[in-house]
Write a protein that holds these residues in place. Sequence first.
Motif, mmCIF file in Angstrom:
data_model
loop_
_atom_site.group_PDB
_atom_site.id
_atom_site.type_symbol
_atom_site.label_atom_id
_atom_site.label_comp_id
_atom_site.label_asym_id
_atom_site.label_seq_id
_atom_site.Cartn_x
_atom_site.Cartn_y
_atom_site.Cartn_z
ATOM 1 N N ASN A 95 0.704 -1.042 0.000
ATOM 2 C CA ASN A 95 0.060 -0.082 -0.100
ATOM 3 C C ASN A 95 0.773 1.111 -0.073
ATOM 4 O O ASN A 95 1.860 1.269 0.681
ATOM 5 C CB ASN A 95 -0.992 -0.130 1.215
ATOM 6 N N SER A 96 0.647 2.154 -0.983
ATOM 7 C CA SER A 96 1.330 3.572 -0.753
ATOM 8 C C SER A 96 0.372 4.528 -0.820
ATOM 9 O O SER A 96 0.310 5.409 -1.582
ATOM 10 C CB SER A 96 1.968 3.671 -2.125
ATOM 11 N N ASN A 97 -0.230 4.840 0.305
ATOM 12 C CA ASN A 97 -1.162 5.797 0.614
ATOM 13 C C ASN A 97 -2.405 5.976 -0.215
ATOM 14 O O ASN A 97 -2.645 6.960 -0.841
ATOM 15 C CB ASN A 97 -0.422 7.222 0.922
ATOM 16 N N LEU A 102 -6.287 -2.045 -4.193
ATOM 17 C CA LEU A 102 -5.152 -2.671 -4.993
ATOM 18 C C LEU A 102 -3.919 -3.299 -4.015
ATOM 19 O O LEU A 102 -2.906 -3.176 -4.553
ATOM 20 C CB LEU A 102 -4.518 -1.905 -6.003
ATOM 21 N N ALA A 103 -4.372 -3.735 -2.601
ATOM 22 C CA ALA A 103 -3.372 -4.375 -2.053
ATOM 23 C C ALA A 103 -2.577 -5.445 -2.744
ATOM 24 O O ALA A 103 -1.399 -5.534 -2.583
ATOM 25 C CB ALA A 103 -3.959 -4.799 -0.754
ATOM 26 N N ASN A 104 -3.195 -6.080 -3.778
ATOM 27 C CA ASN A 104 -2.427 -7.079 -4.666
ATOM 28 C C ASN A 104 -3.109 -6.709 -5.853
ATOM 29 O O ASN A 104 -4.380 -6.836 -6.052
ATOM 30 C CB ASN A 104 -2.594 -8.312 -4.110
ATOM 31 N N LEU A 125 -0.044 7.726 -8.621
ATOM 32 C CA LEU A 125 1.044 7.118 -9.268
ATOM 33 C C LEU A 125 2.108 6.325 -8.549
ATOM 34 O O LEU A 125 2.932 5.681 -8.898
ATOM 35 C CB LEU A 125 1.876 8.238 -10.000
ATOM 36 N N ARG A 126 2.155 6.915 -7.163
ATOM 37 C CA ARG A 126 2.937 5.922 -6.336
ATOM 38 C C ARG A 126 2.423 4.716 -6.105
ATOM 39 O O ARG A 126 3.667 3.787 -6.001
ATOM 40 C CB ARG A 126 3.211 6.937 -5.061
ATOM 41 N N THR A 127 1.234 4.696 -5.787
ATOM 42 C CA THR A 127 0.644 3.079 -5.837
ATOM 43 C C THR A 127 1.107 2.377 -7.167
ATOM 44 O O THR A 127 1.473 1.135 -7.089
ATOM 45 C CB THR A 127 -0.934 3.208 -5.766
ATOM 46 N N ARG A 128 0.872 3.341 -8.223
ATOM 47 C CA ARG A 128 1.285 2.157 -9.477
ATOM 48 C C ARG A 128 2.696 1.963 -9.611
ATOM 49 O O ARG A 128 3.151 0.929 -10.062
ATOM 50 C CB ARG A 128 0.902 2.959 -10.717
ATOM 51 N N SER A 129 3.659 2.839 -8.879
ATOM 52 C CA SER A 129 5.032 2.759 -9.161
ATOM 53 C C SER A 129 5.416 1.618 -8.204
ATOM 54 O O SER A 129 6.055 0.978 -8.523
ATOM 55 C CB SER A 129 5.542 4.108 -8.757
#
Length: 389
Positions: A95-97, A102-104, A125-129
Motif C-alpha cells: 500500500n502506498s497511501n 489494490l493491495a495486490n 502514481l506512487r501506488t502504480r510505481s
Amino acid sequence: GEIKQVIEQTLGIPWVNTIAADRHGDALYADITATPNVSAQKLKDCAPSAPAAALAASARIYVLDGARSACDWDAPGLMPGATMPAMIRTDYVANSNDSYWLANAKAPMAAFSPLVGPAAIPQNLRTRSGIIEIDRRLAGEDGLAGNTFDIEKVKTMLFWNRNLAADLYLDDALKVCEASPTVTTTAGKTVDIKAACAVLAKWDRRMDNESVGAHVFVEFWRLAQKIPNLYVTPFDPADPVHTPRGLKTDGETATKLRAAMAGAVEVLESQKTPLDAPYGSIHFAVRGDQKIPVHGGEGGDGVLNAQQARWNAQASGYVPYHGSSYIQVVSFDAKGPVADAVLSYSQSADPASPHFADQTWLYSKKGWHRLPFSKADIAKDGAGPVLVL
C-alpha cells in the motif's frame, strides 16, 4: 492469521493500514480500523441536503441527517472487523497511501462502504510505481540479481528515486516541445521552451541529488497533469496499474502542454533557478547554516521515496516539509531481527546537539544505520544517559 484475528476483535487501530509477514511466507494486508458501520446506500439516502451530498465526492466527507433515527449508524456502531478489507497472500501485499482496493494488483478487492475507501478508481502514481517495481522484481526484470527480495535489494529499490510520471509521459511531452519551441502565453508574453526541453531530454528521470532537470519536470507536471482529457488511453479499472497512459500530442492538448512547459520556465525564471541546476543544489533541508541535499520527490509524481517540498525564497530552494521520515528495512537471521534504518530529519531539534543534522546527512548520502537488537549490541552501541521525565 493471529494479527488479523487480534485487530478484528479489538478494532484498536484508528485509521492506518496493517501489513505483516511471517516466517512461513504469508503476507497480511488489512484495513481494519475503527470505522462507522454505515453502508453506501445509507450514506446516499441520509445526506441531509444536496450540498452535503456533494461533499462526499469532492472531499470524502460524509454527512448524515441527524433528525432521522433511520440514519443512525447500524449496530453494533462500528463496522465489525471481520467484514473489513483484508487478505493474506504468498506473493505480496502493498500500500502506498491509497485505498485497500489494490493491495495486490492480481486480486483487486471488492468494494466496501465508501467510509473505508474507494474502489475501481484511478490510483495515485506512487501506488502504480510500487506495484510496477514489485512486479519487475518478482519477474527478475529490474536489473538486480535474481527475482526475490532481500534487505539490500529493498534498500536499493527505496532509494532508486525513479519518477514514474516522467517514465510514462516525458517522451510525449518532448515531442510537443520539438514541434514548436516557443509559446505565447495568455498574457501575450513569448516564452522560449527549447532550453527546458533540452535539459529534460538529457535528464535521467531520477530524483537523485545529482539529477539535472528533475525540478523542471516537477514544475511542468504540476501544471500539465491538470489538463482535461489529457490521456490517449483513459483509466480502465480492468488495467489500473497501466492506465491512464500516453499523452495526447495534437490539437488543443498539445497547445496546453506547451503552455505548461512555458509556465514551468516562467516559475523557474522568477525564482532565479537555473534549468540545469543539480537537484540536490536546489532541493535541500535547512539545518542552521547548512543546506543538506535531499533526494526523493513528489509522491504524486510516482516517486516511492516521497519528499513533498515548497519553494522557500529565503533559502533560495525547495525545502521538503513532508514525506519519507523514519525509514526501516527489516529481515531476520538465526539470531533475530536485522534492522537498518535512517531518520531523514535527524533526532534532535537542538542546534548544539551532534544529532541535529547527522542522520539528515546520512539520508542525503543514501546511508543506513544498523539498529542494535540484542543486549550485547545495545551495550556496544553506547546508550546515552537515562532521561527521567
